[in-house]
Design a protein around this motif. Structure first.
Motif, short mmCIF file in Angstrom:
data_model
loop_
_atom_site.label_atom_id
_atom_site.label_comp_id
_atom_site.label_asym_id
_atom_site.label_seq_id
_atom_site.Cartn_x
_atom_site.Cartn_y
_atom_site.Cartn_z
N LYS A 272 16.99 -5.57 0.66
CA LYS A 272 15.74 -6.32 1.03
C LYS A 272 14.80 -5.47 1.56
CE LYS A 272 13.03 -10.11 1.22
NZ LYS A 272 12.33 -10.43 0.05
N ILE A 273 15.20 -4.72 2.45
CA ILE A 273 14.36 -3.80 3.05
C ILE A 273 13.46 -2.89 1.87
CG2 ILE A 273 13.77 -1.73 4.40
CD1 ILE A 273 15.73 -2.93 6.42
N VAL A 274 14.34 -2.44 0.95
CA VAL A 274 13.81 -1.59 0.01
C VAL A 274 12.95 -2.20 -0.97
CG1 VAL A 274 14.40 -0.16 -2.12
CG2 VAL A 274 15.75 -0.03 0.05
N GLN A 275 13.33 -3.58 -1.20
CA GLN A 275 12.46 -4.10 -2.22
C GLN A 275 11.28 -4.86 -1.56
OE1 GLN A 275 12.33 -8.20 -1.98
NE2 GLN A 275 10.89 -7.81 -3.71
N SER A 276 11.45 -5.51 -0.49
CA SER A 276 10.31 -6.07 0.24
C SER A 276 9.25 -4.82 0.54
CB SER A 276 10.54 -6.67 1.34
OG SER A 276 11.10 -6.15 2.26
N VAL A 277 9.55 -3.73 1.15
CA VAL A 277 8.75 -2.92 1.69
C VAL A 277 8.05 -2.26 0.28
CG1 VAL A 277 8.69 -0.64 2.54
CG2 VAL A 277 9.93 -2.44 3.75
N LEU A 278 8.50 -1.79 -0.55
CA LEU A 278 8.07 -1.36 -1.83
C LEU A 278 7.21 -2.42 -2.29
CD1 LEU A 278 7.89 0.81 -4.30
CD2 LEU A 278 9.99 -0.19 -5.22
N ALA A 279 7.50 -3.63 -2.61
CA ALA A 279 6.64 -4.72 -3.06
C ALA A 279 5.35 -4.93 -2.38
CB ALA A 279 7.39 -6.21 -3.23
N ALA A 280 5.54 -4.90 -0.89
CA ALA A 280 4.32 -5.05 -0.14
C ALA A 280 3.43 -4.19 -0.13
CB ALA A 280 4.90 -5.35 1.29
N ALA A 281 4.06 -2.97 -0.16
CA ALA A 281 3.15 -1.72 -0.25
C ALA A 281 2.31 -1.47 -1.52
CB ALA A 281 3.80 -0.36 -0.21
N VAL A 282 3.12 -2.04 -2.60
CA VAL A 282 2.37 -2.09 -3.91
C VAL A 282 1.27 -3.05 -3.92
CG1 VAL A 282 2.68 -2.44 -6.39
CG2 VAL A 282 4.28 -0.81 -5.44
N LEU A 283 1.68 -4.22 -3.57
CA LEU A 283 0.54 -5.30 -3.33
C LEU A 283 -0.54 -4.85 -2.65
CD1 LEU A 283 1.36 -9.03 -2.71
CD2 LEU A 283 -0.22 -8.00 -1.51
N PHE A 284 -0.48 -4.46 -1.42
CA PHE A 284 -1.67 -4.11 -0.66
C PHE A 284 -2.37 -3.13 -1.33
CE2 PHE A 284 0.67 -6.02 3.41
CZ PHE A 284 -0.31 -6.77 3.66
N MET A 285 -2.06 -2.24 -1.89
CA MET A 285 -2.52 -1.03 -2.55
C MET A 285 -3.54 -1.47 -3.54
SD MET A 285 -1.14 2.54 -4.23
CE MET A 285 -0.36 1.72 -5.48
N ILE A 286 -2.64 -2.37 -4.81
CA ILE A 286 -3.29 -2.78 -5.63
C ILE A 286 -4.46 -3.81 -5.33
CG2 ILE A 286 -2.97 -4.15 -8.04
CD1 ILE A 286 -0.48 -2.76 -8.04
N LYS A 287 -3.99 -4.67 -4.38
CA LYS A 287 -4.83 -5.67 -3.99
C LYS A 287 -6.30 -5.11 -3.51
CE LYS A 287 -6.35 -8.66 -0.60
NZ LYS A 287 -7.19 -8.34 0.85
N GLU A 288 -6.04 -4.36 -2.73
CA GLU A 288 -7.42 -3.62 -1.93
C GLU A 288 -8.15 -2.88 -2.98
OE1 GLU A 288 -8.58 -4.16 0.95
OE2 GLU A 288 -6.64 -4.97 2.10
N GLU A 289 -7.72 -2.29 -4.08
CA GLU A 289 -8.15 -1.64 -5.13
C GLU A 289 -9.20 -2.58 -5.81
OE1 GLU A 289 -8.76 2.05 -5.52
OE2 GLU A 289 -7.90 1.82 -3.49
N ILE A 290 -8.39 -3.58 -6.18
CA ILE A 290 -9.04 -4.60 -7.14
C ILE A 290 -10.23 -5.28 -6.36
CG2 ILE A 290 -8.79 -7.05 -8.22
CD1 ILE A 290 -5.93 -6.35 -8.75
N VAL A 291 -10.13 -5.50 -5.11
CA VAL A 291 -11.25 -6.10 -4.36
C VAL A 291 -12.19 -5.17 -4.26
CG1 VAL A 291 -12.12 -6.57 -1.88
CG2 VAL A 291 -9.83 -7.66 -2.88
N LYS A 292 -12.09 -3.73 -4.19
CA LYS A 292 -13.14 -2.75 -4.08
C LYS A 292 -13.88 -2.49 -5.16
CE LYS A 292 -10.54 0.80 -2.37
NZ LYS A 292 -10.23 2.10 -1.83
N GLY A 293 -13.09 -2.71 -6.39
CA GLY A 293 -13.55 -2.74 -7.61
C GLY A 293 -14.48 -3.87 -8.02
N VAL A 294 -13.93 -5.08 -7.77
CA VAL A 294 -14.79 -6.45 -7.98
C VAL A 294 -16.19 -6.21 -7.17
CG1 VAL A 294 -14.54 -8.58 -7.88
CG2 VAL A 294 -12.63 -7.61 -8.73
N ARG A 295 -15.97 -5.80 -6.02
CA ARG A 295 -17.30 -5.84 -4.88
C ARG A 295 -18.13 -5.05 -5.63
NH1 ARG A 295 -14.22 -5.78 0.98
NH2 ARG A 295 -13.84 -8.28 1.04
N PHE A 296 -17.72 -3.95 -6.00
CA PHE A 296 -18.65 -2.51 -6.58
C PHE A 296 -19.28 -3.21 -7.84
CE2 PHE A 296 -19.20 0.65 -9.71
CZ PHE A 296 -19.92 1.58 -8.98
#
Length: 334
Positions: A296-320
């Motif tokens: 669970k630690i491997v799965q959830s940490v990897l998933a959360a890290a990917v999610l945060f990274m992609i989410k923030e990049e999408i937000v920055k892109g849309v706002r731009f």
């Protein structure tokens, strides 16, 4: 487009990508959590070994059992969560600014307020999407039955995997309804609501680390001073801390949402949250609450890290794009 809607759509997109990347780990972890074998001396299979065993006995497709409803659930959960999170966050920030005008605080949202915002968002999310995750858990834990097959008198008896013709979303929905009626889709909702503390802690840690990182750096040319890799690392650290604290509740939730054993051994039957906790302590000890934690630690940490990274990049892109679109319209001649 409102900031809440941008964050909701970005969260849904990031969640889907993270889910696709880590789903086999999630399937194995759910099976580990719902394994009710109290034999502590028996050697436990590692994550990779168990994945290979599933592929060998049941095929590659079983690692992705329930993927379709899971993607729907992920998109819905992340979209709902981030949408309401941004709404509650905006209100908290407005309140902090009002307090600043009265000489109270520094005008920013504190750690406790961040925790409350995340908790409220999580409760709304759980109540709206719990039925989807009950169905996903059923499909992840559905296994082919191993039966003894003897081909002829000269050959040894072998185990063969046998499965009903199909077990899709509709079969899982019907199974849940047959067991508990409409309320069966909210099995495990109590520990899940308590589990709201997981994303609450996650976001509290995430916002705190992000705030400190931004405060130590000047803004860049485009107003951004945190890289995608840093978002990834902060998201991973936040999820790791939250998972370590709340994992036992996740195991209880999975036990309640998995197919219930009818007849036979009473220790495998759970009437509710308290009954599940009591029986797990009595028959399995506290070890039972941490089954599959490393996976669970491997799965959830990897998933959360990917999610945060992609989410923030999408937000920055849309706002731009939105800002540039507004700027172009402002200078466009009539």
């Amino acid at each position: 487009m409102s900031d809440a809607l941008i964050n909701g759509l970005a969260g849904a997109g990031g969640g889907i990508i993270a889910q696709l990347l880590t789903y086999p780990l999630q399937t194995v972890n759910t099976r580990q959590q719902t394994n009710r074998d109290p034999n502590k001396t028996k050697r436990k299979l590692g994550t990779i070994e168990q994945m290979c065993q599933v592929v060998k006995n049941e095929g590659w497709g079983r690692l992705y059992g329930g993927l379709a409803p899971s993607l729907v659930g992920t998109a819905a959960s992340q979209g709902v969560y981030y949408y309401f999170y941004q709404i509650f966050r905006n209100r908290a920030e407005a309140t902090a600014l009002k307090r600043l005008t009265r000489g109270i605080g520094d005008g920013t949202v504190g750690m406790f307020s961040s925790l409350v915002v995340a908790a409220l968002s999580g409760c709304v999310n759980v109540l709206l999407t719990n039925p989807i995750w009950v169905v996903v858990t059923r499909m992840q834990t559905h296994t082919k039955a191993l039966t003894k097959v003897k081909q002829n008198q000269d050959e040894a008896i072998q185990l063969a995997a046998v499965e009903p013709p199909s077990f899709g979303t509709s079969h899982a929905v019907q199974e849940v309804y047959d067991e508990g009626g409409i309320f069966g889709f909210w099995r495990g909702v109590i520990p899940t609501l308590v589990m709201v503390s997981n994303p609450s802690m996650q976001f509290m840690i995430y916002e705190t680390l992000l705030k400190k990182l931004k405060a130590r750096r000047p803004l860049g040319k485009n107003g951004i001073n945190v890289s995608a890799a840093e978002f990834f690392l902060i998201g991973a650290l936040a999820k790791l801390g939250a998972t370590l604290v709340t994992y036992p509740l996740l195991v209880v939730k999975s036990r309640l949402q998995a197919k219930q054993v009818t007849g036979g051994d009473k220790k495998l039957q759970y009437k509710g949250t308290i009954d599940a906790i009591t029986k797990m302590i009595h028959y399995e000890g506290f070890y039972g609450f941490y089954k599959g934690m490393s996976t669970k630690i491997v799965q959830s940490v990897l998933a959360a890290a990917v999610l945060f990274m992609i989410k923030e990049e999408i937000v920055k892109g849309v706002r731009f794009l939105v800002i540039n679109d507004v700027g172009l319209k402002a200078v466009k001649p009539p």
